[in-house]
Design a protein around this motif. Structure first.
Motif, PDB file in Angstrom:
ATOM      1  N   VAL A   1     -34.316   5.206 -25.711  1.00 40.27           N
ATOM      2  CA  VAL A   1     -33.560   5.030 -26.956  1.00 40.27           C
ATOM      3  C   VAL A   1     -33.827   6.204 -27.896  1.00 40.27           C
ATOM      4  O   VAL A   1     -32.910   6.703 -28.545  1.00 40.27           O
ATOM      5  CB  VAL A   1     -33.920   3.685 -27.636  1.00 40.27           C
ATOM      6  N   LEU A   2     -35.072   6.660 -27.940  1.00 36.81           N
ATOM      7  CA  LEU A   2     -35.440   7.785 -28.809  1.00 36.81           C
ATOM      8  C   LEU A   2     -34.695   9.040 -28.381  1.00 36.81           C
ATOM      9  O   LEU A   2     -34.173   9.778 -29.213  1.00 36.81           O
ATOM     10  CB  LEU A   2     -36.950   8.037 -28.776  1.00 36.81           C
ATOM     11  N   LYS A   3     -34.663   9.256 -27.084  1.00 36.70           N
ATOM     12  CA  LYS A   3     -33.979  10.437 -26.538  1.00 36.70           C
ATOM     13  C   LYS A   3     -32.474  10.385 -26.827  1.00 36.70           C
ATOM     14  O   LYS A   3     -31.878  11.360 -27.279  1.00 36.70           O
ATOM     15  CB  LYS A   3     -34.233  10.485 -25.028  1.00 36.70           C
ATOM     16  N   LYS A   4     -31.870   9.206 -26.588  1.00 36.44           N
ATOM     17  CA  LYS A   4     -30.424   9.044 -26.774  1.00 36.44           C
ATOM     18  C   LYS A   4     -30.010   9.212 -28.232  1.00 36.44           C
ATOM     19  O   LYS A   4     -28.960   9.784 -28.510  1.00 36.44           O
ATOM     20  CB  LYS A   4     -29.973   7.663 -26.289  1.00 36.44           C
ATOM     21  N   MET A   5     -30.812   8.693 -29.153  1.00 35.46           N
ATOM     22  CA  MET A   5     -30.393   8.734 -30.555  1.00 35.46           C
ATOM     23  C   MET A   5     -30.272  10.168 -31.076  1.00 35.46           C
ATOM     24  O   MET A   5     -29.439  10.457 -31.920  1.00 35.46           O
ATOM     25  CB  MET A   5     -31.305   7.892 -31.446  1.00 35.46           C
ATOM     26  N   PHE A   6     -31.087  11.075 -30.529  1.00 39.95           N
ATOM     27  CA  PHE A   6     -31.035  12.461 -30.989  1.00 39.95           C
ATOM     28  C   PHE A   6     -29.956  13.277 -30.276  1.00 39.95           C
ATOM     29  O   PHE A   6     -29.781  14.452 -30.572  1.00 39.95           O
ATOM     30  CB  PHE A   6     -32.412  13.114 -30.879  1.00 39.95           C
ATOM     31  N   ARG A   7     -29.221  12.653 -29.372  1.00 34.54           N
ATOM     32  CA  ARG A   7     -28.029  13.297 -28.817  1.00 34.54           C
ATOM     33  C   ARG A   7     -26.856  13.137 -29.781  1.00 34.54           C
ATOM     34  O   ARG A   7     -25.924  13.921 -29.761  1.00 34.54           O
ATOM     35  CB  ARG A   7     -27.667  12.675 -27.465  1.00 34.54           C
ATOM     36  N   ILE A   8     -26.901  12.099 -30.603  1.00 36.87           N
ATOM     37  CA  ILE A   8     -25.834  11.831 -31.565  1.00 36.87           C
ATOM     38  C   ILE A   8     -26.009  12.714 -32.801  1.00 36.87           C
ATOM     39  O   ILE A   8     -25.090  13.398 -33.221  1.00 36.87           O
ATOM     40  CB  ILE A   8     -25.810  10.333 -31.929  1.00 36.87           C
ATOM     41  N   TYR A   9     -27.189  12.671 -33.395  1.00 33.54           N
ATOM     42  CA  TYR A   9     -27.556  13.545 -34.519  1.00 33.54           C
ATOM     43  C   TYR A   9     -28.958  14.052 -34.243  1.00 33.54           C
ATOM     44  O   TYR A   9     -29.782  13.341 -33.670  1.00 33.54           O
ATOM     45  CB  TYR A   9     -27.590  12.789 -35.855  1.00 33.54           C
ATOM     46  N   LYS A  10     -29.235  15.248 -34.684  1.00 32.48           N
ATOM     47  CA  LYS A  10     -30.599  15.781 -34.610  1.00 32.48           C
ATOM     48  C   LYS A  10     -31.394  15.192 -35.776  1.00 32.48           C
ATOM     49  O   LYS A  10     -30.851  14.491 -36.636  1.00 32.48           O
ATOM     50  CB  LYS A  10     -30.591  17.313 -34.681  1.00 32.48           C
ATOM     51  N   LEU A  11     -32.667  15.483 -35.832  1.00 25.64           N
ATOM     52  CA  LEU A  11     -33.539  14.988 -36.894  1.00 25.64           C
ATOM     53  C   LEU A  11     -32.954  15.299 -38.266  1.00 25.64           C
ATOM     54  O   LEU A  11     -32.858  14.430 -39.136  1.00 25.64           O
ATOM     55  CB  LEU A  11     -34.940  15.607 -36.745  1.00 25.64           C
ATOM     56  N   ASP A  12     -32.546  16.531 -38.469  1.00 28.49           N
ATOM     57  CA  ASP A  12     -31.991  16.956 -39.755  1.00 28.49           C
ATOM     58  C   ASP A  12     -30.740  16.162 -40.120  1.00 28.49           C
ATOM     59  O   ASP A  12     -30.533  15.818 -41.288  1.00 28.49           O
ATOM     60  CB  ASP A  12     -31.679  18.464 -39.697  1.00 28.49           C
ATOM     61  N   GLY A  13     -29.915  15.842 -39.136  1.00 22.58           N
ATOM     62  CA  GLY A  13     -28.703  15.065 -39.389  1.00 22.58           C
ATOM     63  C   GLY A  13     -29.008  13.673 -39.909  1.00 22.58           C
ATOM     64  O   GLY A  13     -28.390  13.206 -40.879  1.00 22.58           O
TER      65      GLY A  13
ATOM     66  N   LEU B   1     -41.799  12.011 -30.327  1.00 25.06           N
ATOM     67  CA  LEU B   1     -42.077  11.201 -29.131  1.00 25.06           C
ATOM     68  C   LEU B   1     -40.922  11.146 -28.129  1.00 25.06           C
ATOM     69  O   LEU B   1     -41.064  10.546 -27.068  1.00 25.06           O
ATOM     70  CB  LEU B   1     -42.425   9.766 -29.551  1.00 25.06           C
ATOM     71  N   LYS B   2     -39.796  11.781 -28.438  1.00 20.71           N
ATOM     72  CA  LYS B   2     -38.592  11.610 -27.622  1.00 20.71           C
ATOM     73  C   LYS B   2     -38.743  12.053 -26.171  1.00 20.71           C
ATOM     74  O   LYS B   2     -37.992  11.617 -25.319  1.00 20.71           O
ATOM     75  CB  LYS B   2     -37.398  12.303 -28.276  1.00 20.71           C
ATOM     76  N   ARG B   3     -39.701  12.881 -25.875  1.00 24.50           N
ATOM     77  CA  ARG B   3     -39.889  13.334 -24.481  1.00 24.50           C
ATOM     78  C   ARG B   3     -41.018  12.590 -23.764  1.00 24.50           C
ATOM     79  O   ARG B   3     -41.302  12.861 -22.618  1.00 24.50           O
ATOM     80  CB  ARG B   3     -40.160  14.837 -24.466  1.00 24.50           C
ATOM     81  N   HIS B   4     -41.664  11.674 -24.465  1.00 19.92           N
ATOM     82  CA  HIS B   4     -42.742  10.884 -23.870  1.00 19.92           C
ATOM     83  C   HIS B   4     -42.183   9.598 -23.288  1.00 19.92           C
ATOM     84  O   HIS B   4     -41.213   9.048 -23.790  1.00 19.92           O
ATOM     85  CB  HIS B   4     -43.800  10.556 -24.924  1.00 19.92           C
ATOM     86  N   LYS B   5     -42.804   9.115 -22.251  1.00 19.13           N
ATOM     87  CA  LYS B   5     -42.354   7.877 -21.603  1.00 19.13           C
ATOM     88  C   LYS B   5     -43.305   6.752 -21.998  1.00 19.13           C
ATOM     89  O   LYS B   5     -44.138   6.322 -21.216  1.00 19.13           O
ATOM     90  CB  LYS B   5     -42.295   8.070 -20.092  1.00 19.13           C
ATOM     91  N   LEU B   6     -43.140   6.285 -23.227  1.00 16.76           N
ATOM     92  CA  LEU B   6     -44.024   5.270 -23.780  1.00 16.76           C
ATOM     93  C   LEU B   6     -43.449   3.872 -23.607  1.00 16.76           C
ATOM     94  O   LEU B   6     -42.246   3.668 -23.724  1.00 16.76           O
ATOM     95  CB  LEU B   6     -44.231   5.535 -25.275  1.00 16.76           C
ATOM     96  N   GLY B   7     -44.332   2.920 -23.361  1.00 20.50           N
ATOM     97  CA  GLY B   7     -43.923   1.529 -23.269  1.00 20.50           C
ATOM     98  C   GLY B   7     -43.039   1.220 -22.085  1.00 20.50           C
ATOM     99  O   GLY B   7     -42.407   0.174 -22.031  1.00 20.50           O
ATOM    100  N   ARG B   8     -43.017   2.115 -21.128  1.00 23.89           N
ATOM    101  CA  ARG B   8     -42.144   1.984 -19.962  1.00 23.89           C
ATOM    102  C   ARG B   8     -42.721   0.982 -18.964  1.00 23.89           C
ATOM    103  O   ARG B   8     -43.915   0.948 -18.704  1.00 23.89           O
ATOM    104  CB  ARG B   8     -42.033   3.357 -19.307  1.00 23.89           C
ATOM    105  N   LEU B   9     -41.846   0.177 -18.402  1.00 23.69           N
ATOM    106  CA  LEU B   9     -42.240  -0.747 -17.343  1.00 23.69           C
ATOM    107  C   LEU B   9     -41.922  -0.084 -16.016  1.00 23.69           C
ATOM    108  O   LEU B   9     -40.819   0.415 -15.823  1.00 23.69           O
ATOM    109  CB  LEU B   9     -41.462  -2.063 -17.467  1.00 23.69           C
ATOM    110  N   ASP B  10     -42.887  -0.040 -15.140  1.00 24.58           N
ATOM    111  CA  ASP B  10     -42.674   0.622 -13.852  1.00 24.58           C
ATOM    112  C   ASP B  10     -42.284  -0.397 -12.788  1.00 24.58           C
ATOM    113  O   ASP B  10     -43.061  -1.284 -12.452  1.00 24.58           O
ATOM    114  CB  ASP B  10     -43.947   1.366 -13.419  1.00 24.58           C
ATOM    115  N   PHE B  11     -41.071  -0.251 -12.302  1.00 24.80           N
ATOM    116  CA  PHE B  11     -40.552  -1.106 -11.245  1.00 24.80           C
ATOM    117  C   PHE B  11     -39.974  -0.237 -10.149  1.00 24.80           C
ATOM    118  O   PHE B  11     -39.499   0.864 -10.407  1.00 24.80           O
ATOM    119  CB  PHE B  11     -39.415  -2.011 -11.765  1.00 24.80           C
ATOM    120  N   ASP B  12     -39.938  -0.770  -8.953  1.00 24.81           N
ATOM    121  CA  ASP B  12     -39.253  -0.145  -7.826  1.00 24.81           C
ATOM    122  C   ASP B  12     -37.755  -0.261  -8.095  1.00 24.81           C
ATOM    123  O   ASP B  12     -37.263  -1.318  -8.481  1.00 24.81           O
ATOM    124  CB  ASP B  12     -39.632  -0.903  -6.540  1.00 24.81           C
ATOM    125  N   ASP B  13     -37.010   0.817  -7.905  1.00 25.46           N
ATOM    126  CA  ASP B  13     -35.575   0.826  -8.202  1.00 25.46           C
ATOM    127  C   ASP B  13     -34.808  -0.292  -7.499  1.00 25.46           C
ATOM    128  O   ASP B  13     -33.875  -0.853  -8.052  1.00 25.46           O
ATOM    129  CB  ASP B  13     -34.947   2.172  -7.830  1.00 25.46           C
TER     130      ASP B  13
END
Length: 195
Positions: free
Chosen positions: A131-143, A83-95
């Motif tokens: 958060v999903l995307k960031k966590m896999f920058r530290i370790y990959k799934l295998d790590g 799911l790391k590339r999906h934008k789930l549960g995102r709140l859409d706000f004007d910047d």
């Protein structure tokens, strides 16, 4: 006779069945149907302490419960990987209004949900899939799988094996898992409510 060895990807999905691979959001809902978020966080903390702290006292995690929690956690990590590339549960706000509107929305949502993340920043609450995307920058799934396998063996062992993981590795993985649990909790709740 020469054997040919088929090279496989290190980041293979092993614990999820085909239905869960097709619909990884199902794993998030399933994870929180097994235990309430605060209970998952308590178990994770006990597990971390059994791994990281040398003590003469018996370990706090029940072996059956620990193996069960380990498998649930690995399944959640595999689902997060998908799911790391999906934008789930995102709140859409004007910047321009994001901070003010986000603060108001978070106050409202906090009253509505029985538990609200304490370890996520505003941007992570607004975009929990980040958060999903960031966590896999530290370790990959295998790590993560290798480290949690070590955690499992150490927590089940009668002796303390200080050499296998550094304190910083334990702390880093623990912090990432806490954020993962909280972010997937938000995603699960928001998808369930149709946001």
């Amino acid at each position: 006779m020469n054997k040919q060895i088929k090279k496989t990807s290190d980041n293979r999905i092993v614990y999820l069945d085909q239905d869960e691979i097709t619909n990884p959001v199902k794993v998030l809902h399933d994870f929180f149907s097994h235990a309430w978020l605060p209970n998952h966080l308590k178990m994770l903390k006990r597990w971390r302490n059994d791994v990281a702290i040398a003590s003469e006292k018996p370990k706090k995690c029940n072996p059956d419960s620990l193996v069960y929690h380990y498998e649930l956690t690995i399944k959640l990590i595999e689902a997060a990987w998908l799911l790391k590339r999906h934008k789930l549960g995102r709140l859409d706000f004007d910047d321009k209004q994001e901070r003010e509107v986000a603060t108001w929305y978070i106050k409202t949502e906090r009253k509505k949900l029985r538990y609200y993340p304490e370890n996520l920043g505003i941007r992570e609450i607004v975009k929990p899939s980040s958060v999903l995307k960031k966590m896999f920058r530290i370790y990959k799934l295998d790590g993560y799988k290798k480290i949690l396998n070590t955690w499992l063996h150490e927590a089940l062992s009668n002796s303390f094996m200080e050499e296998s993981l550094s304190k910083s590795e334990v702390i880093t993985v623990y912090e990432q898992l806490v954020k993962l649990f909280e972010a997937t909790w938000l995603i699960s709740e928001r998808i369930k409510d149709g946001n």
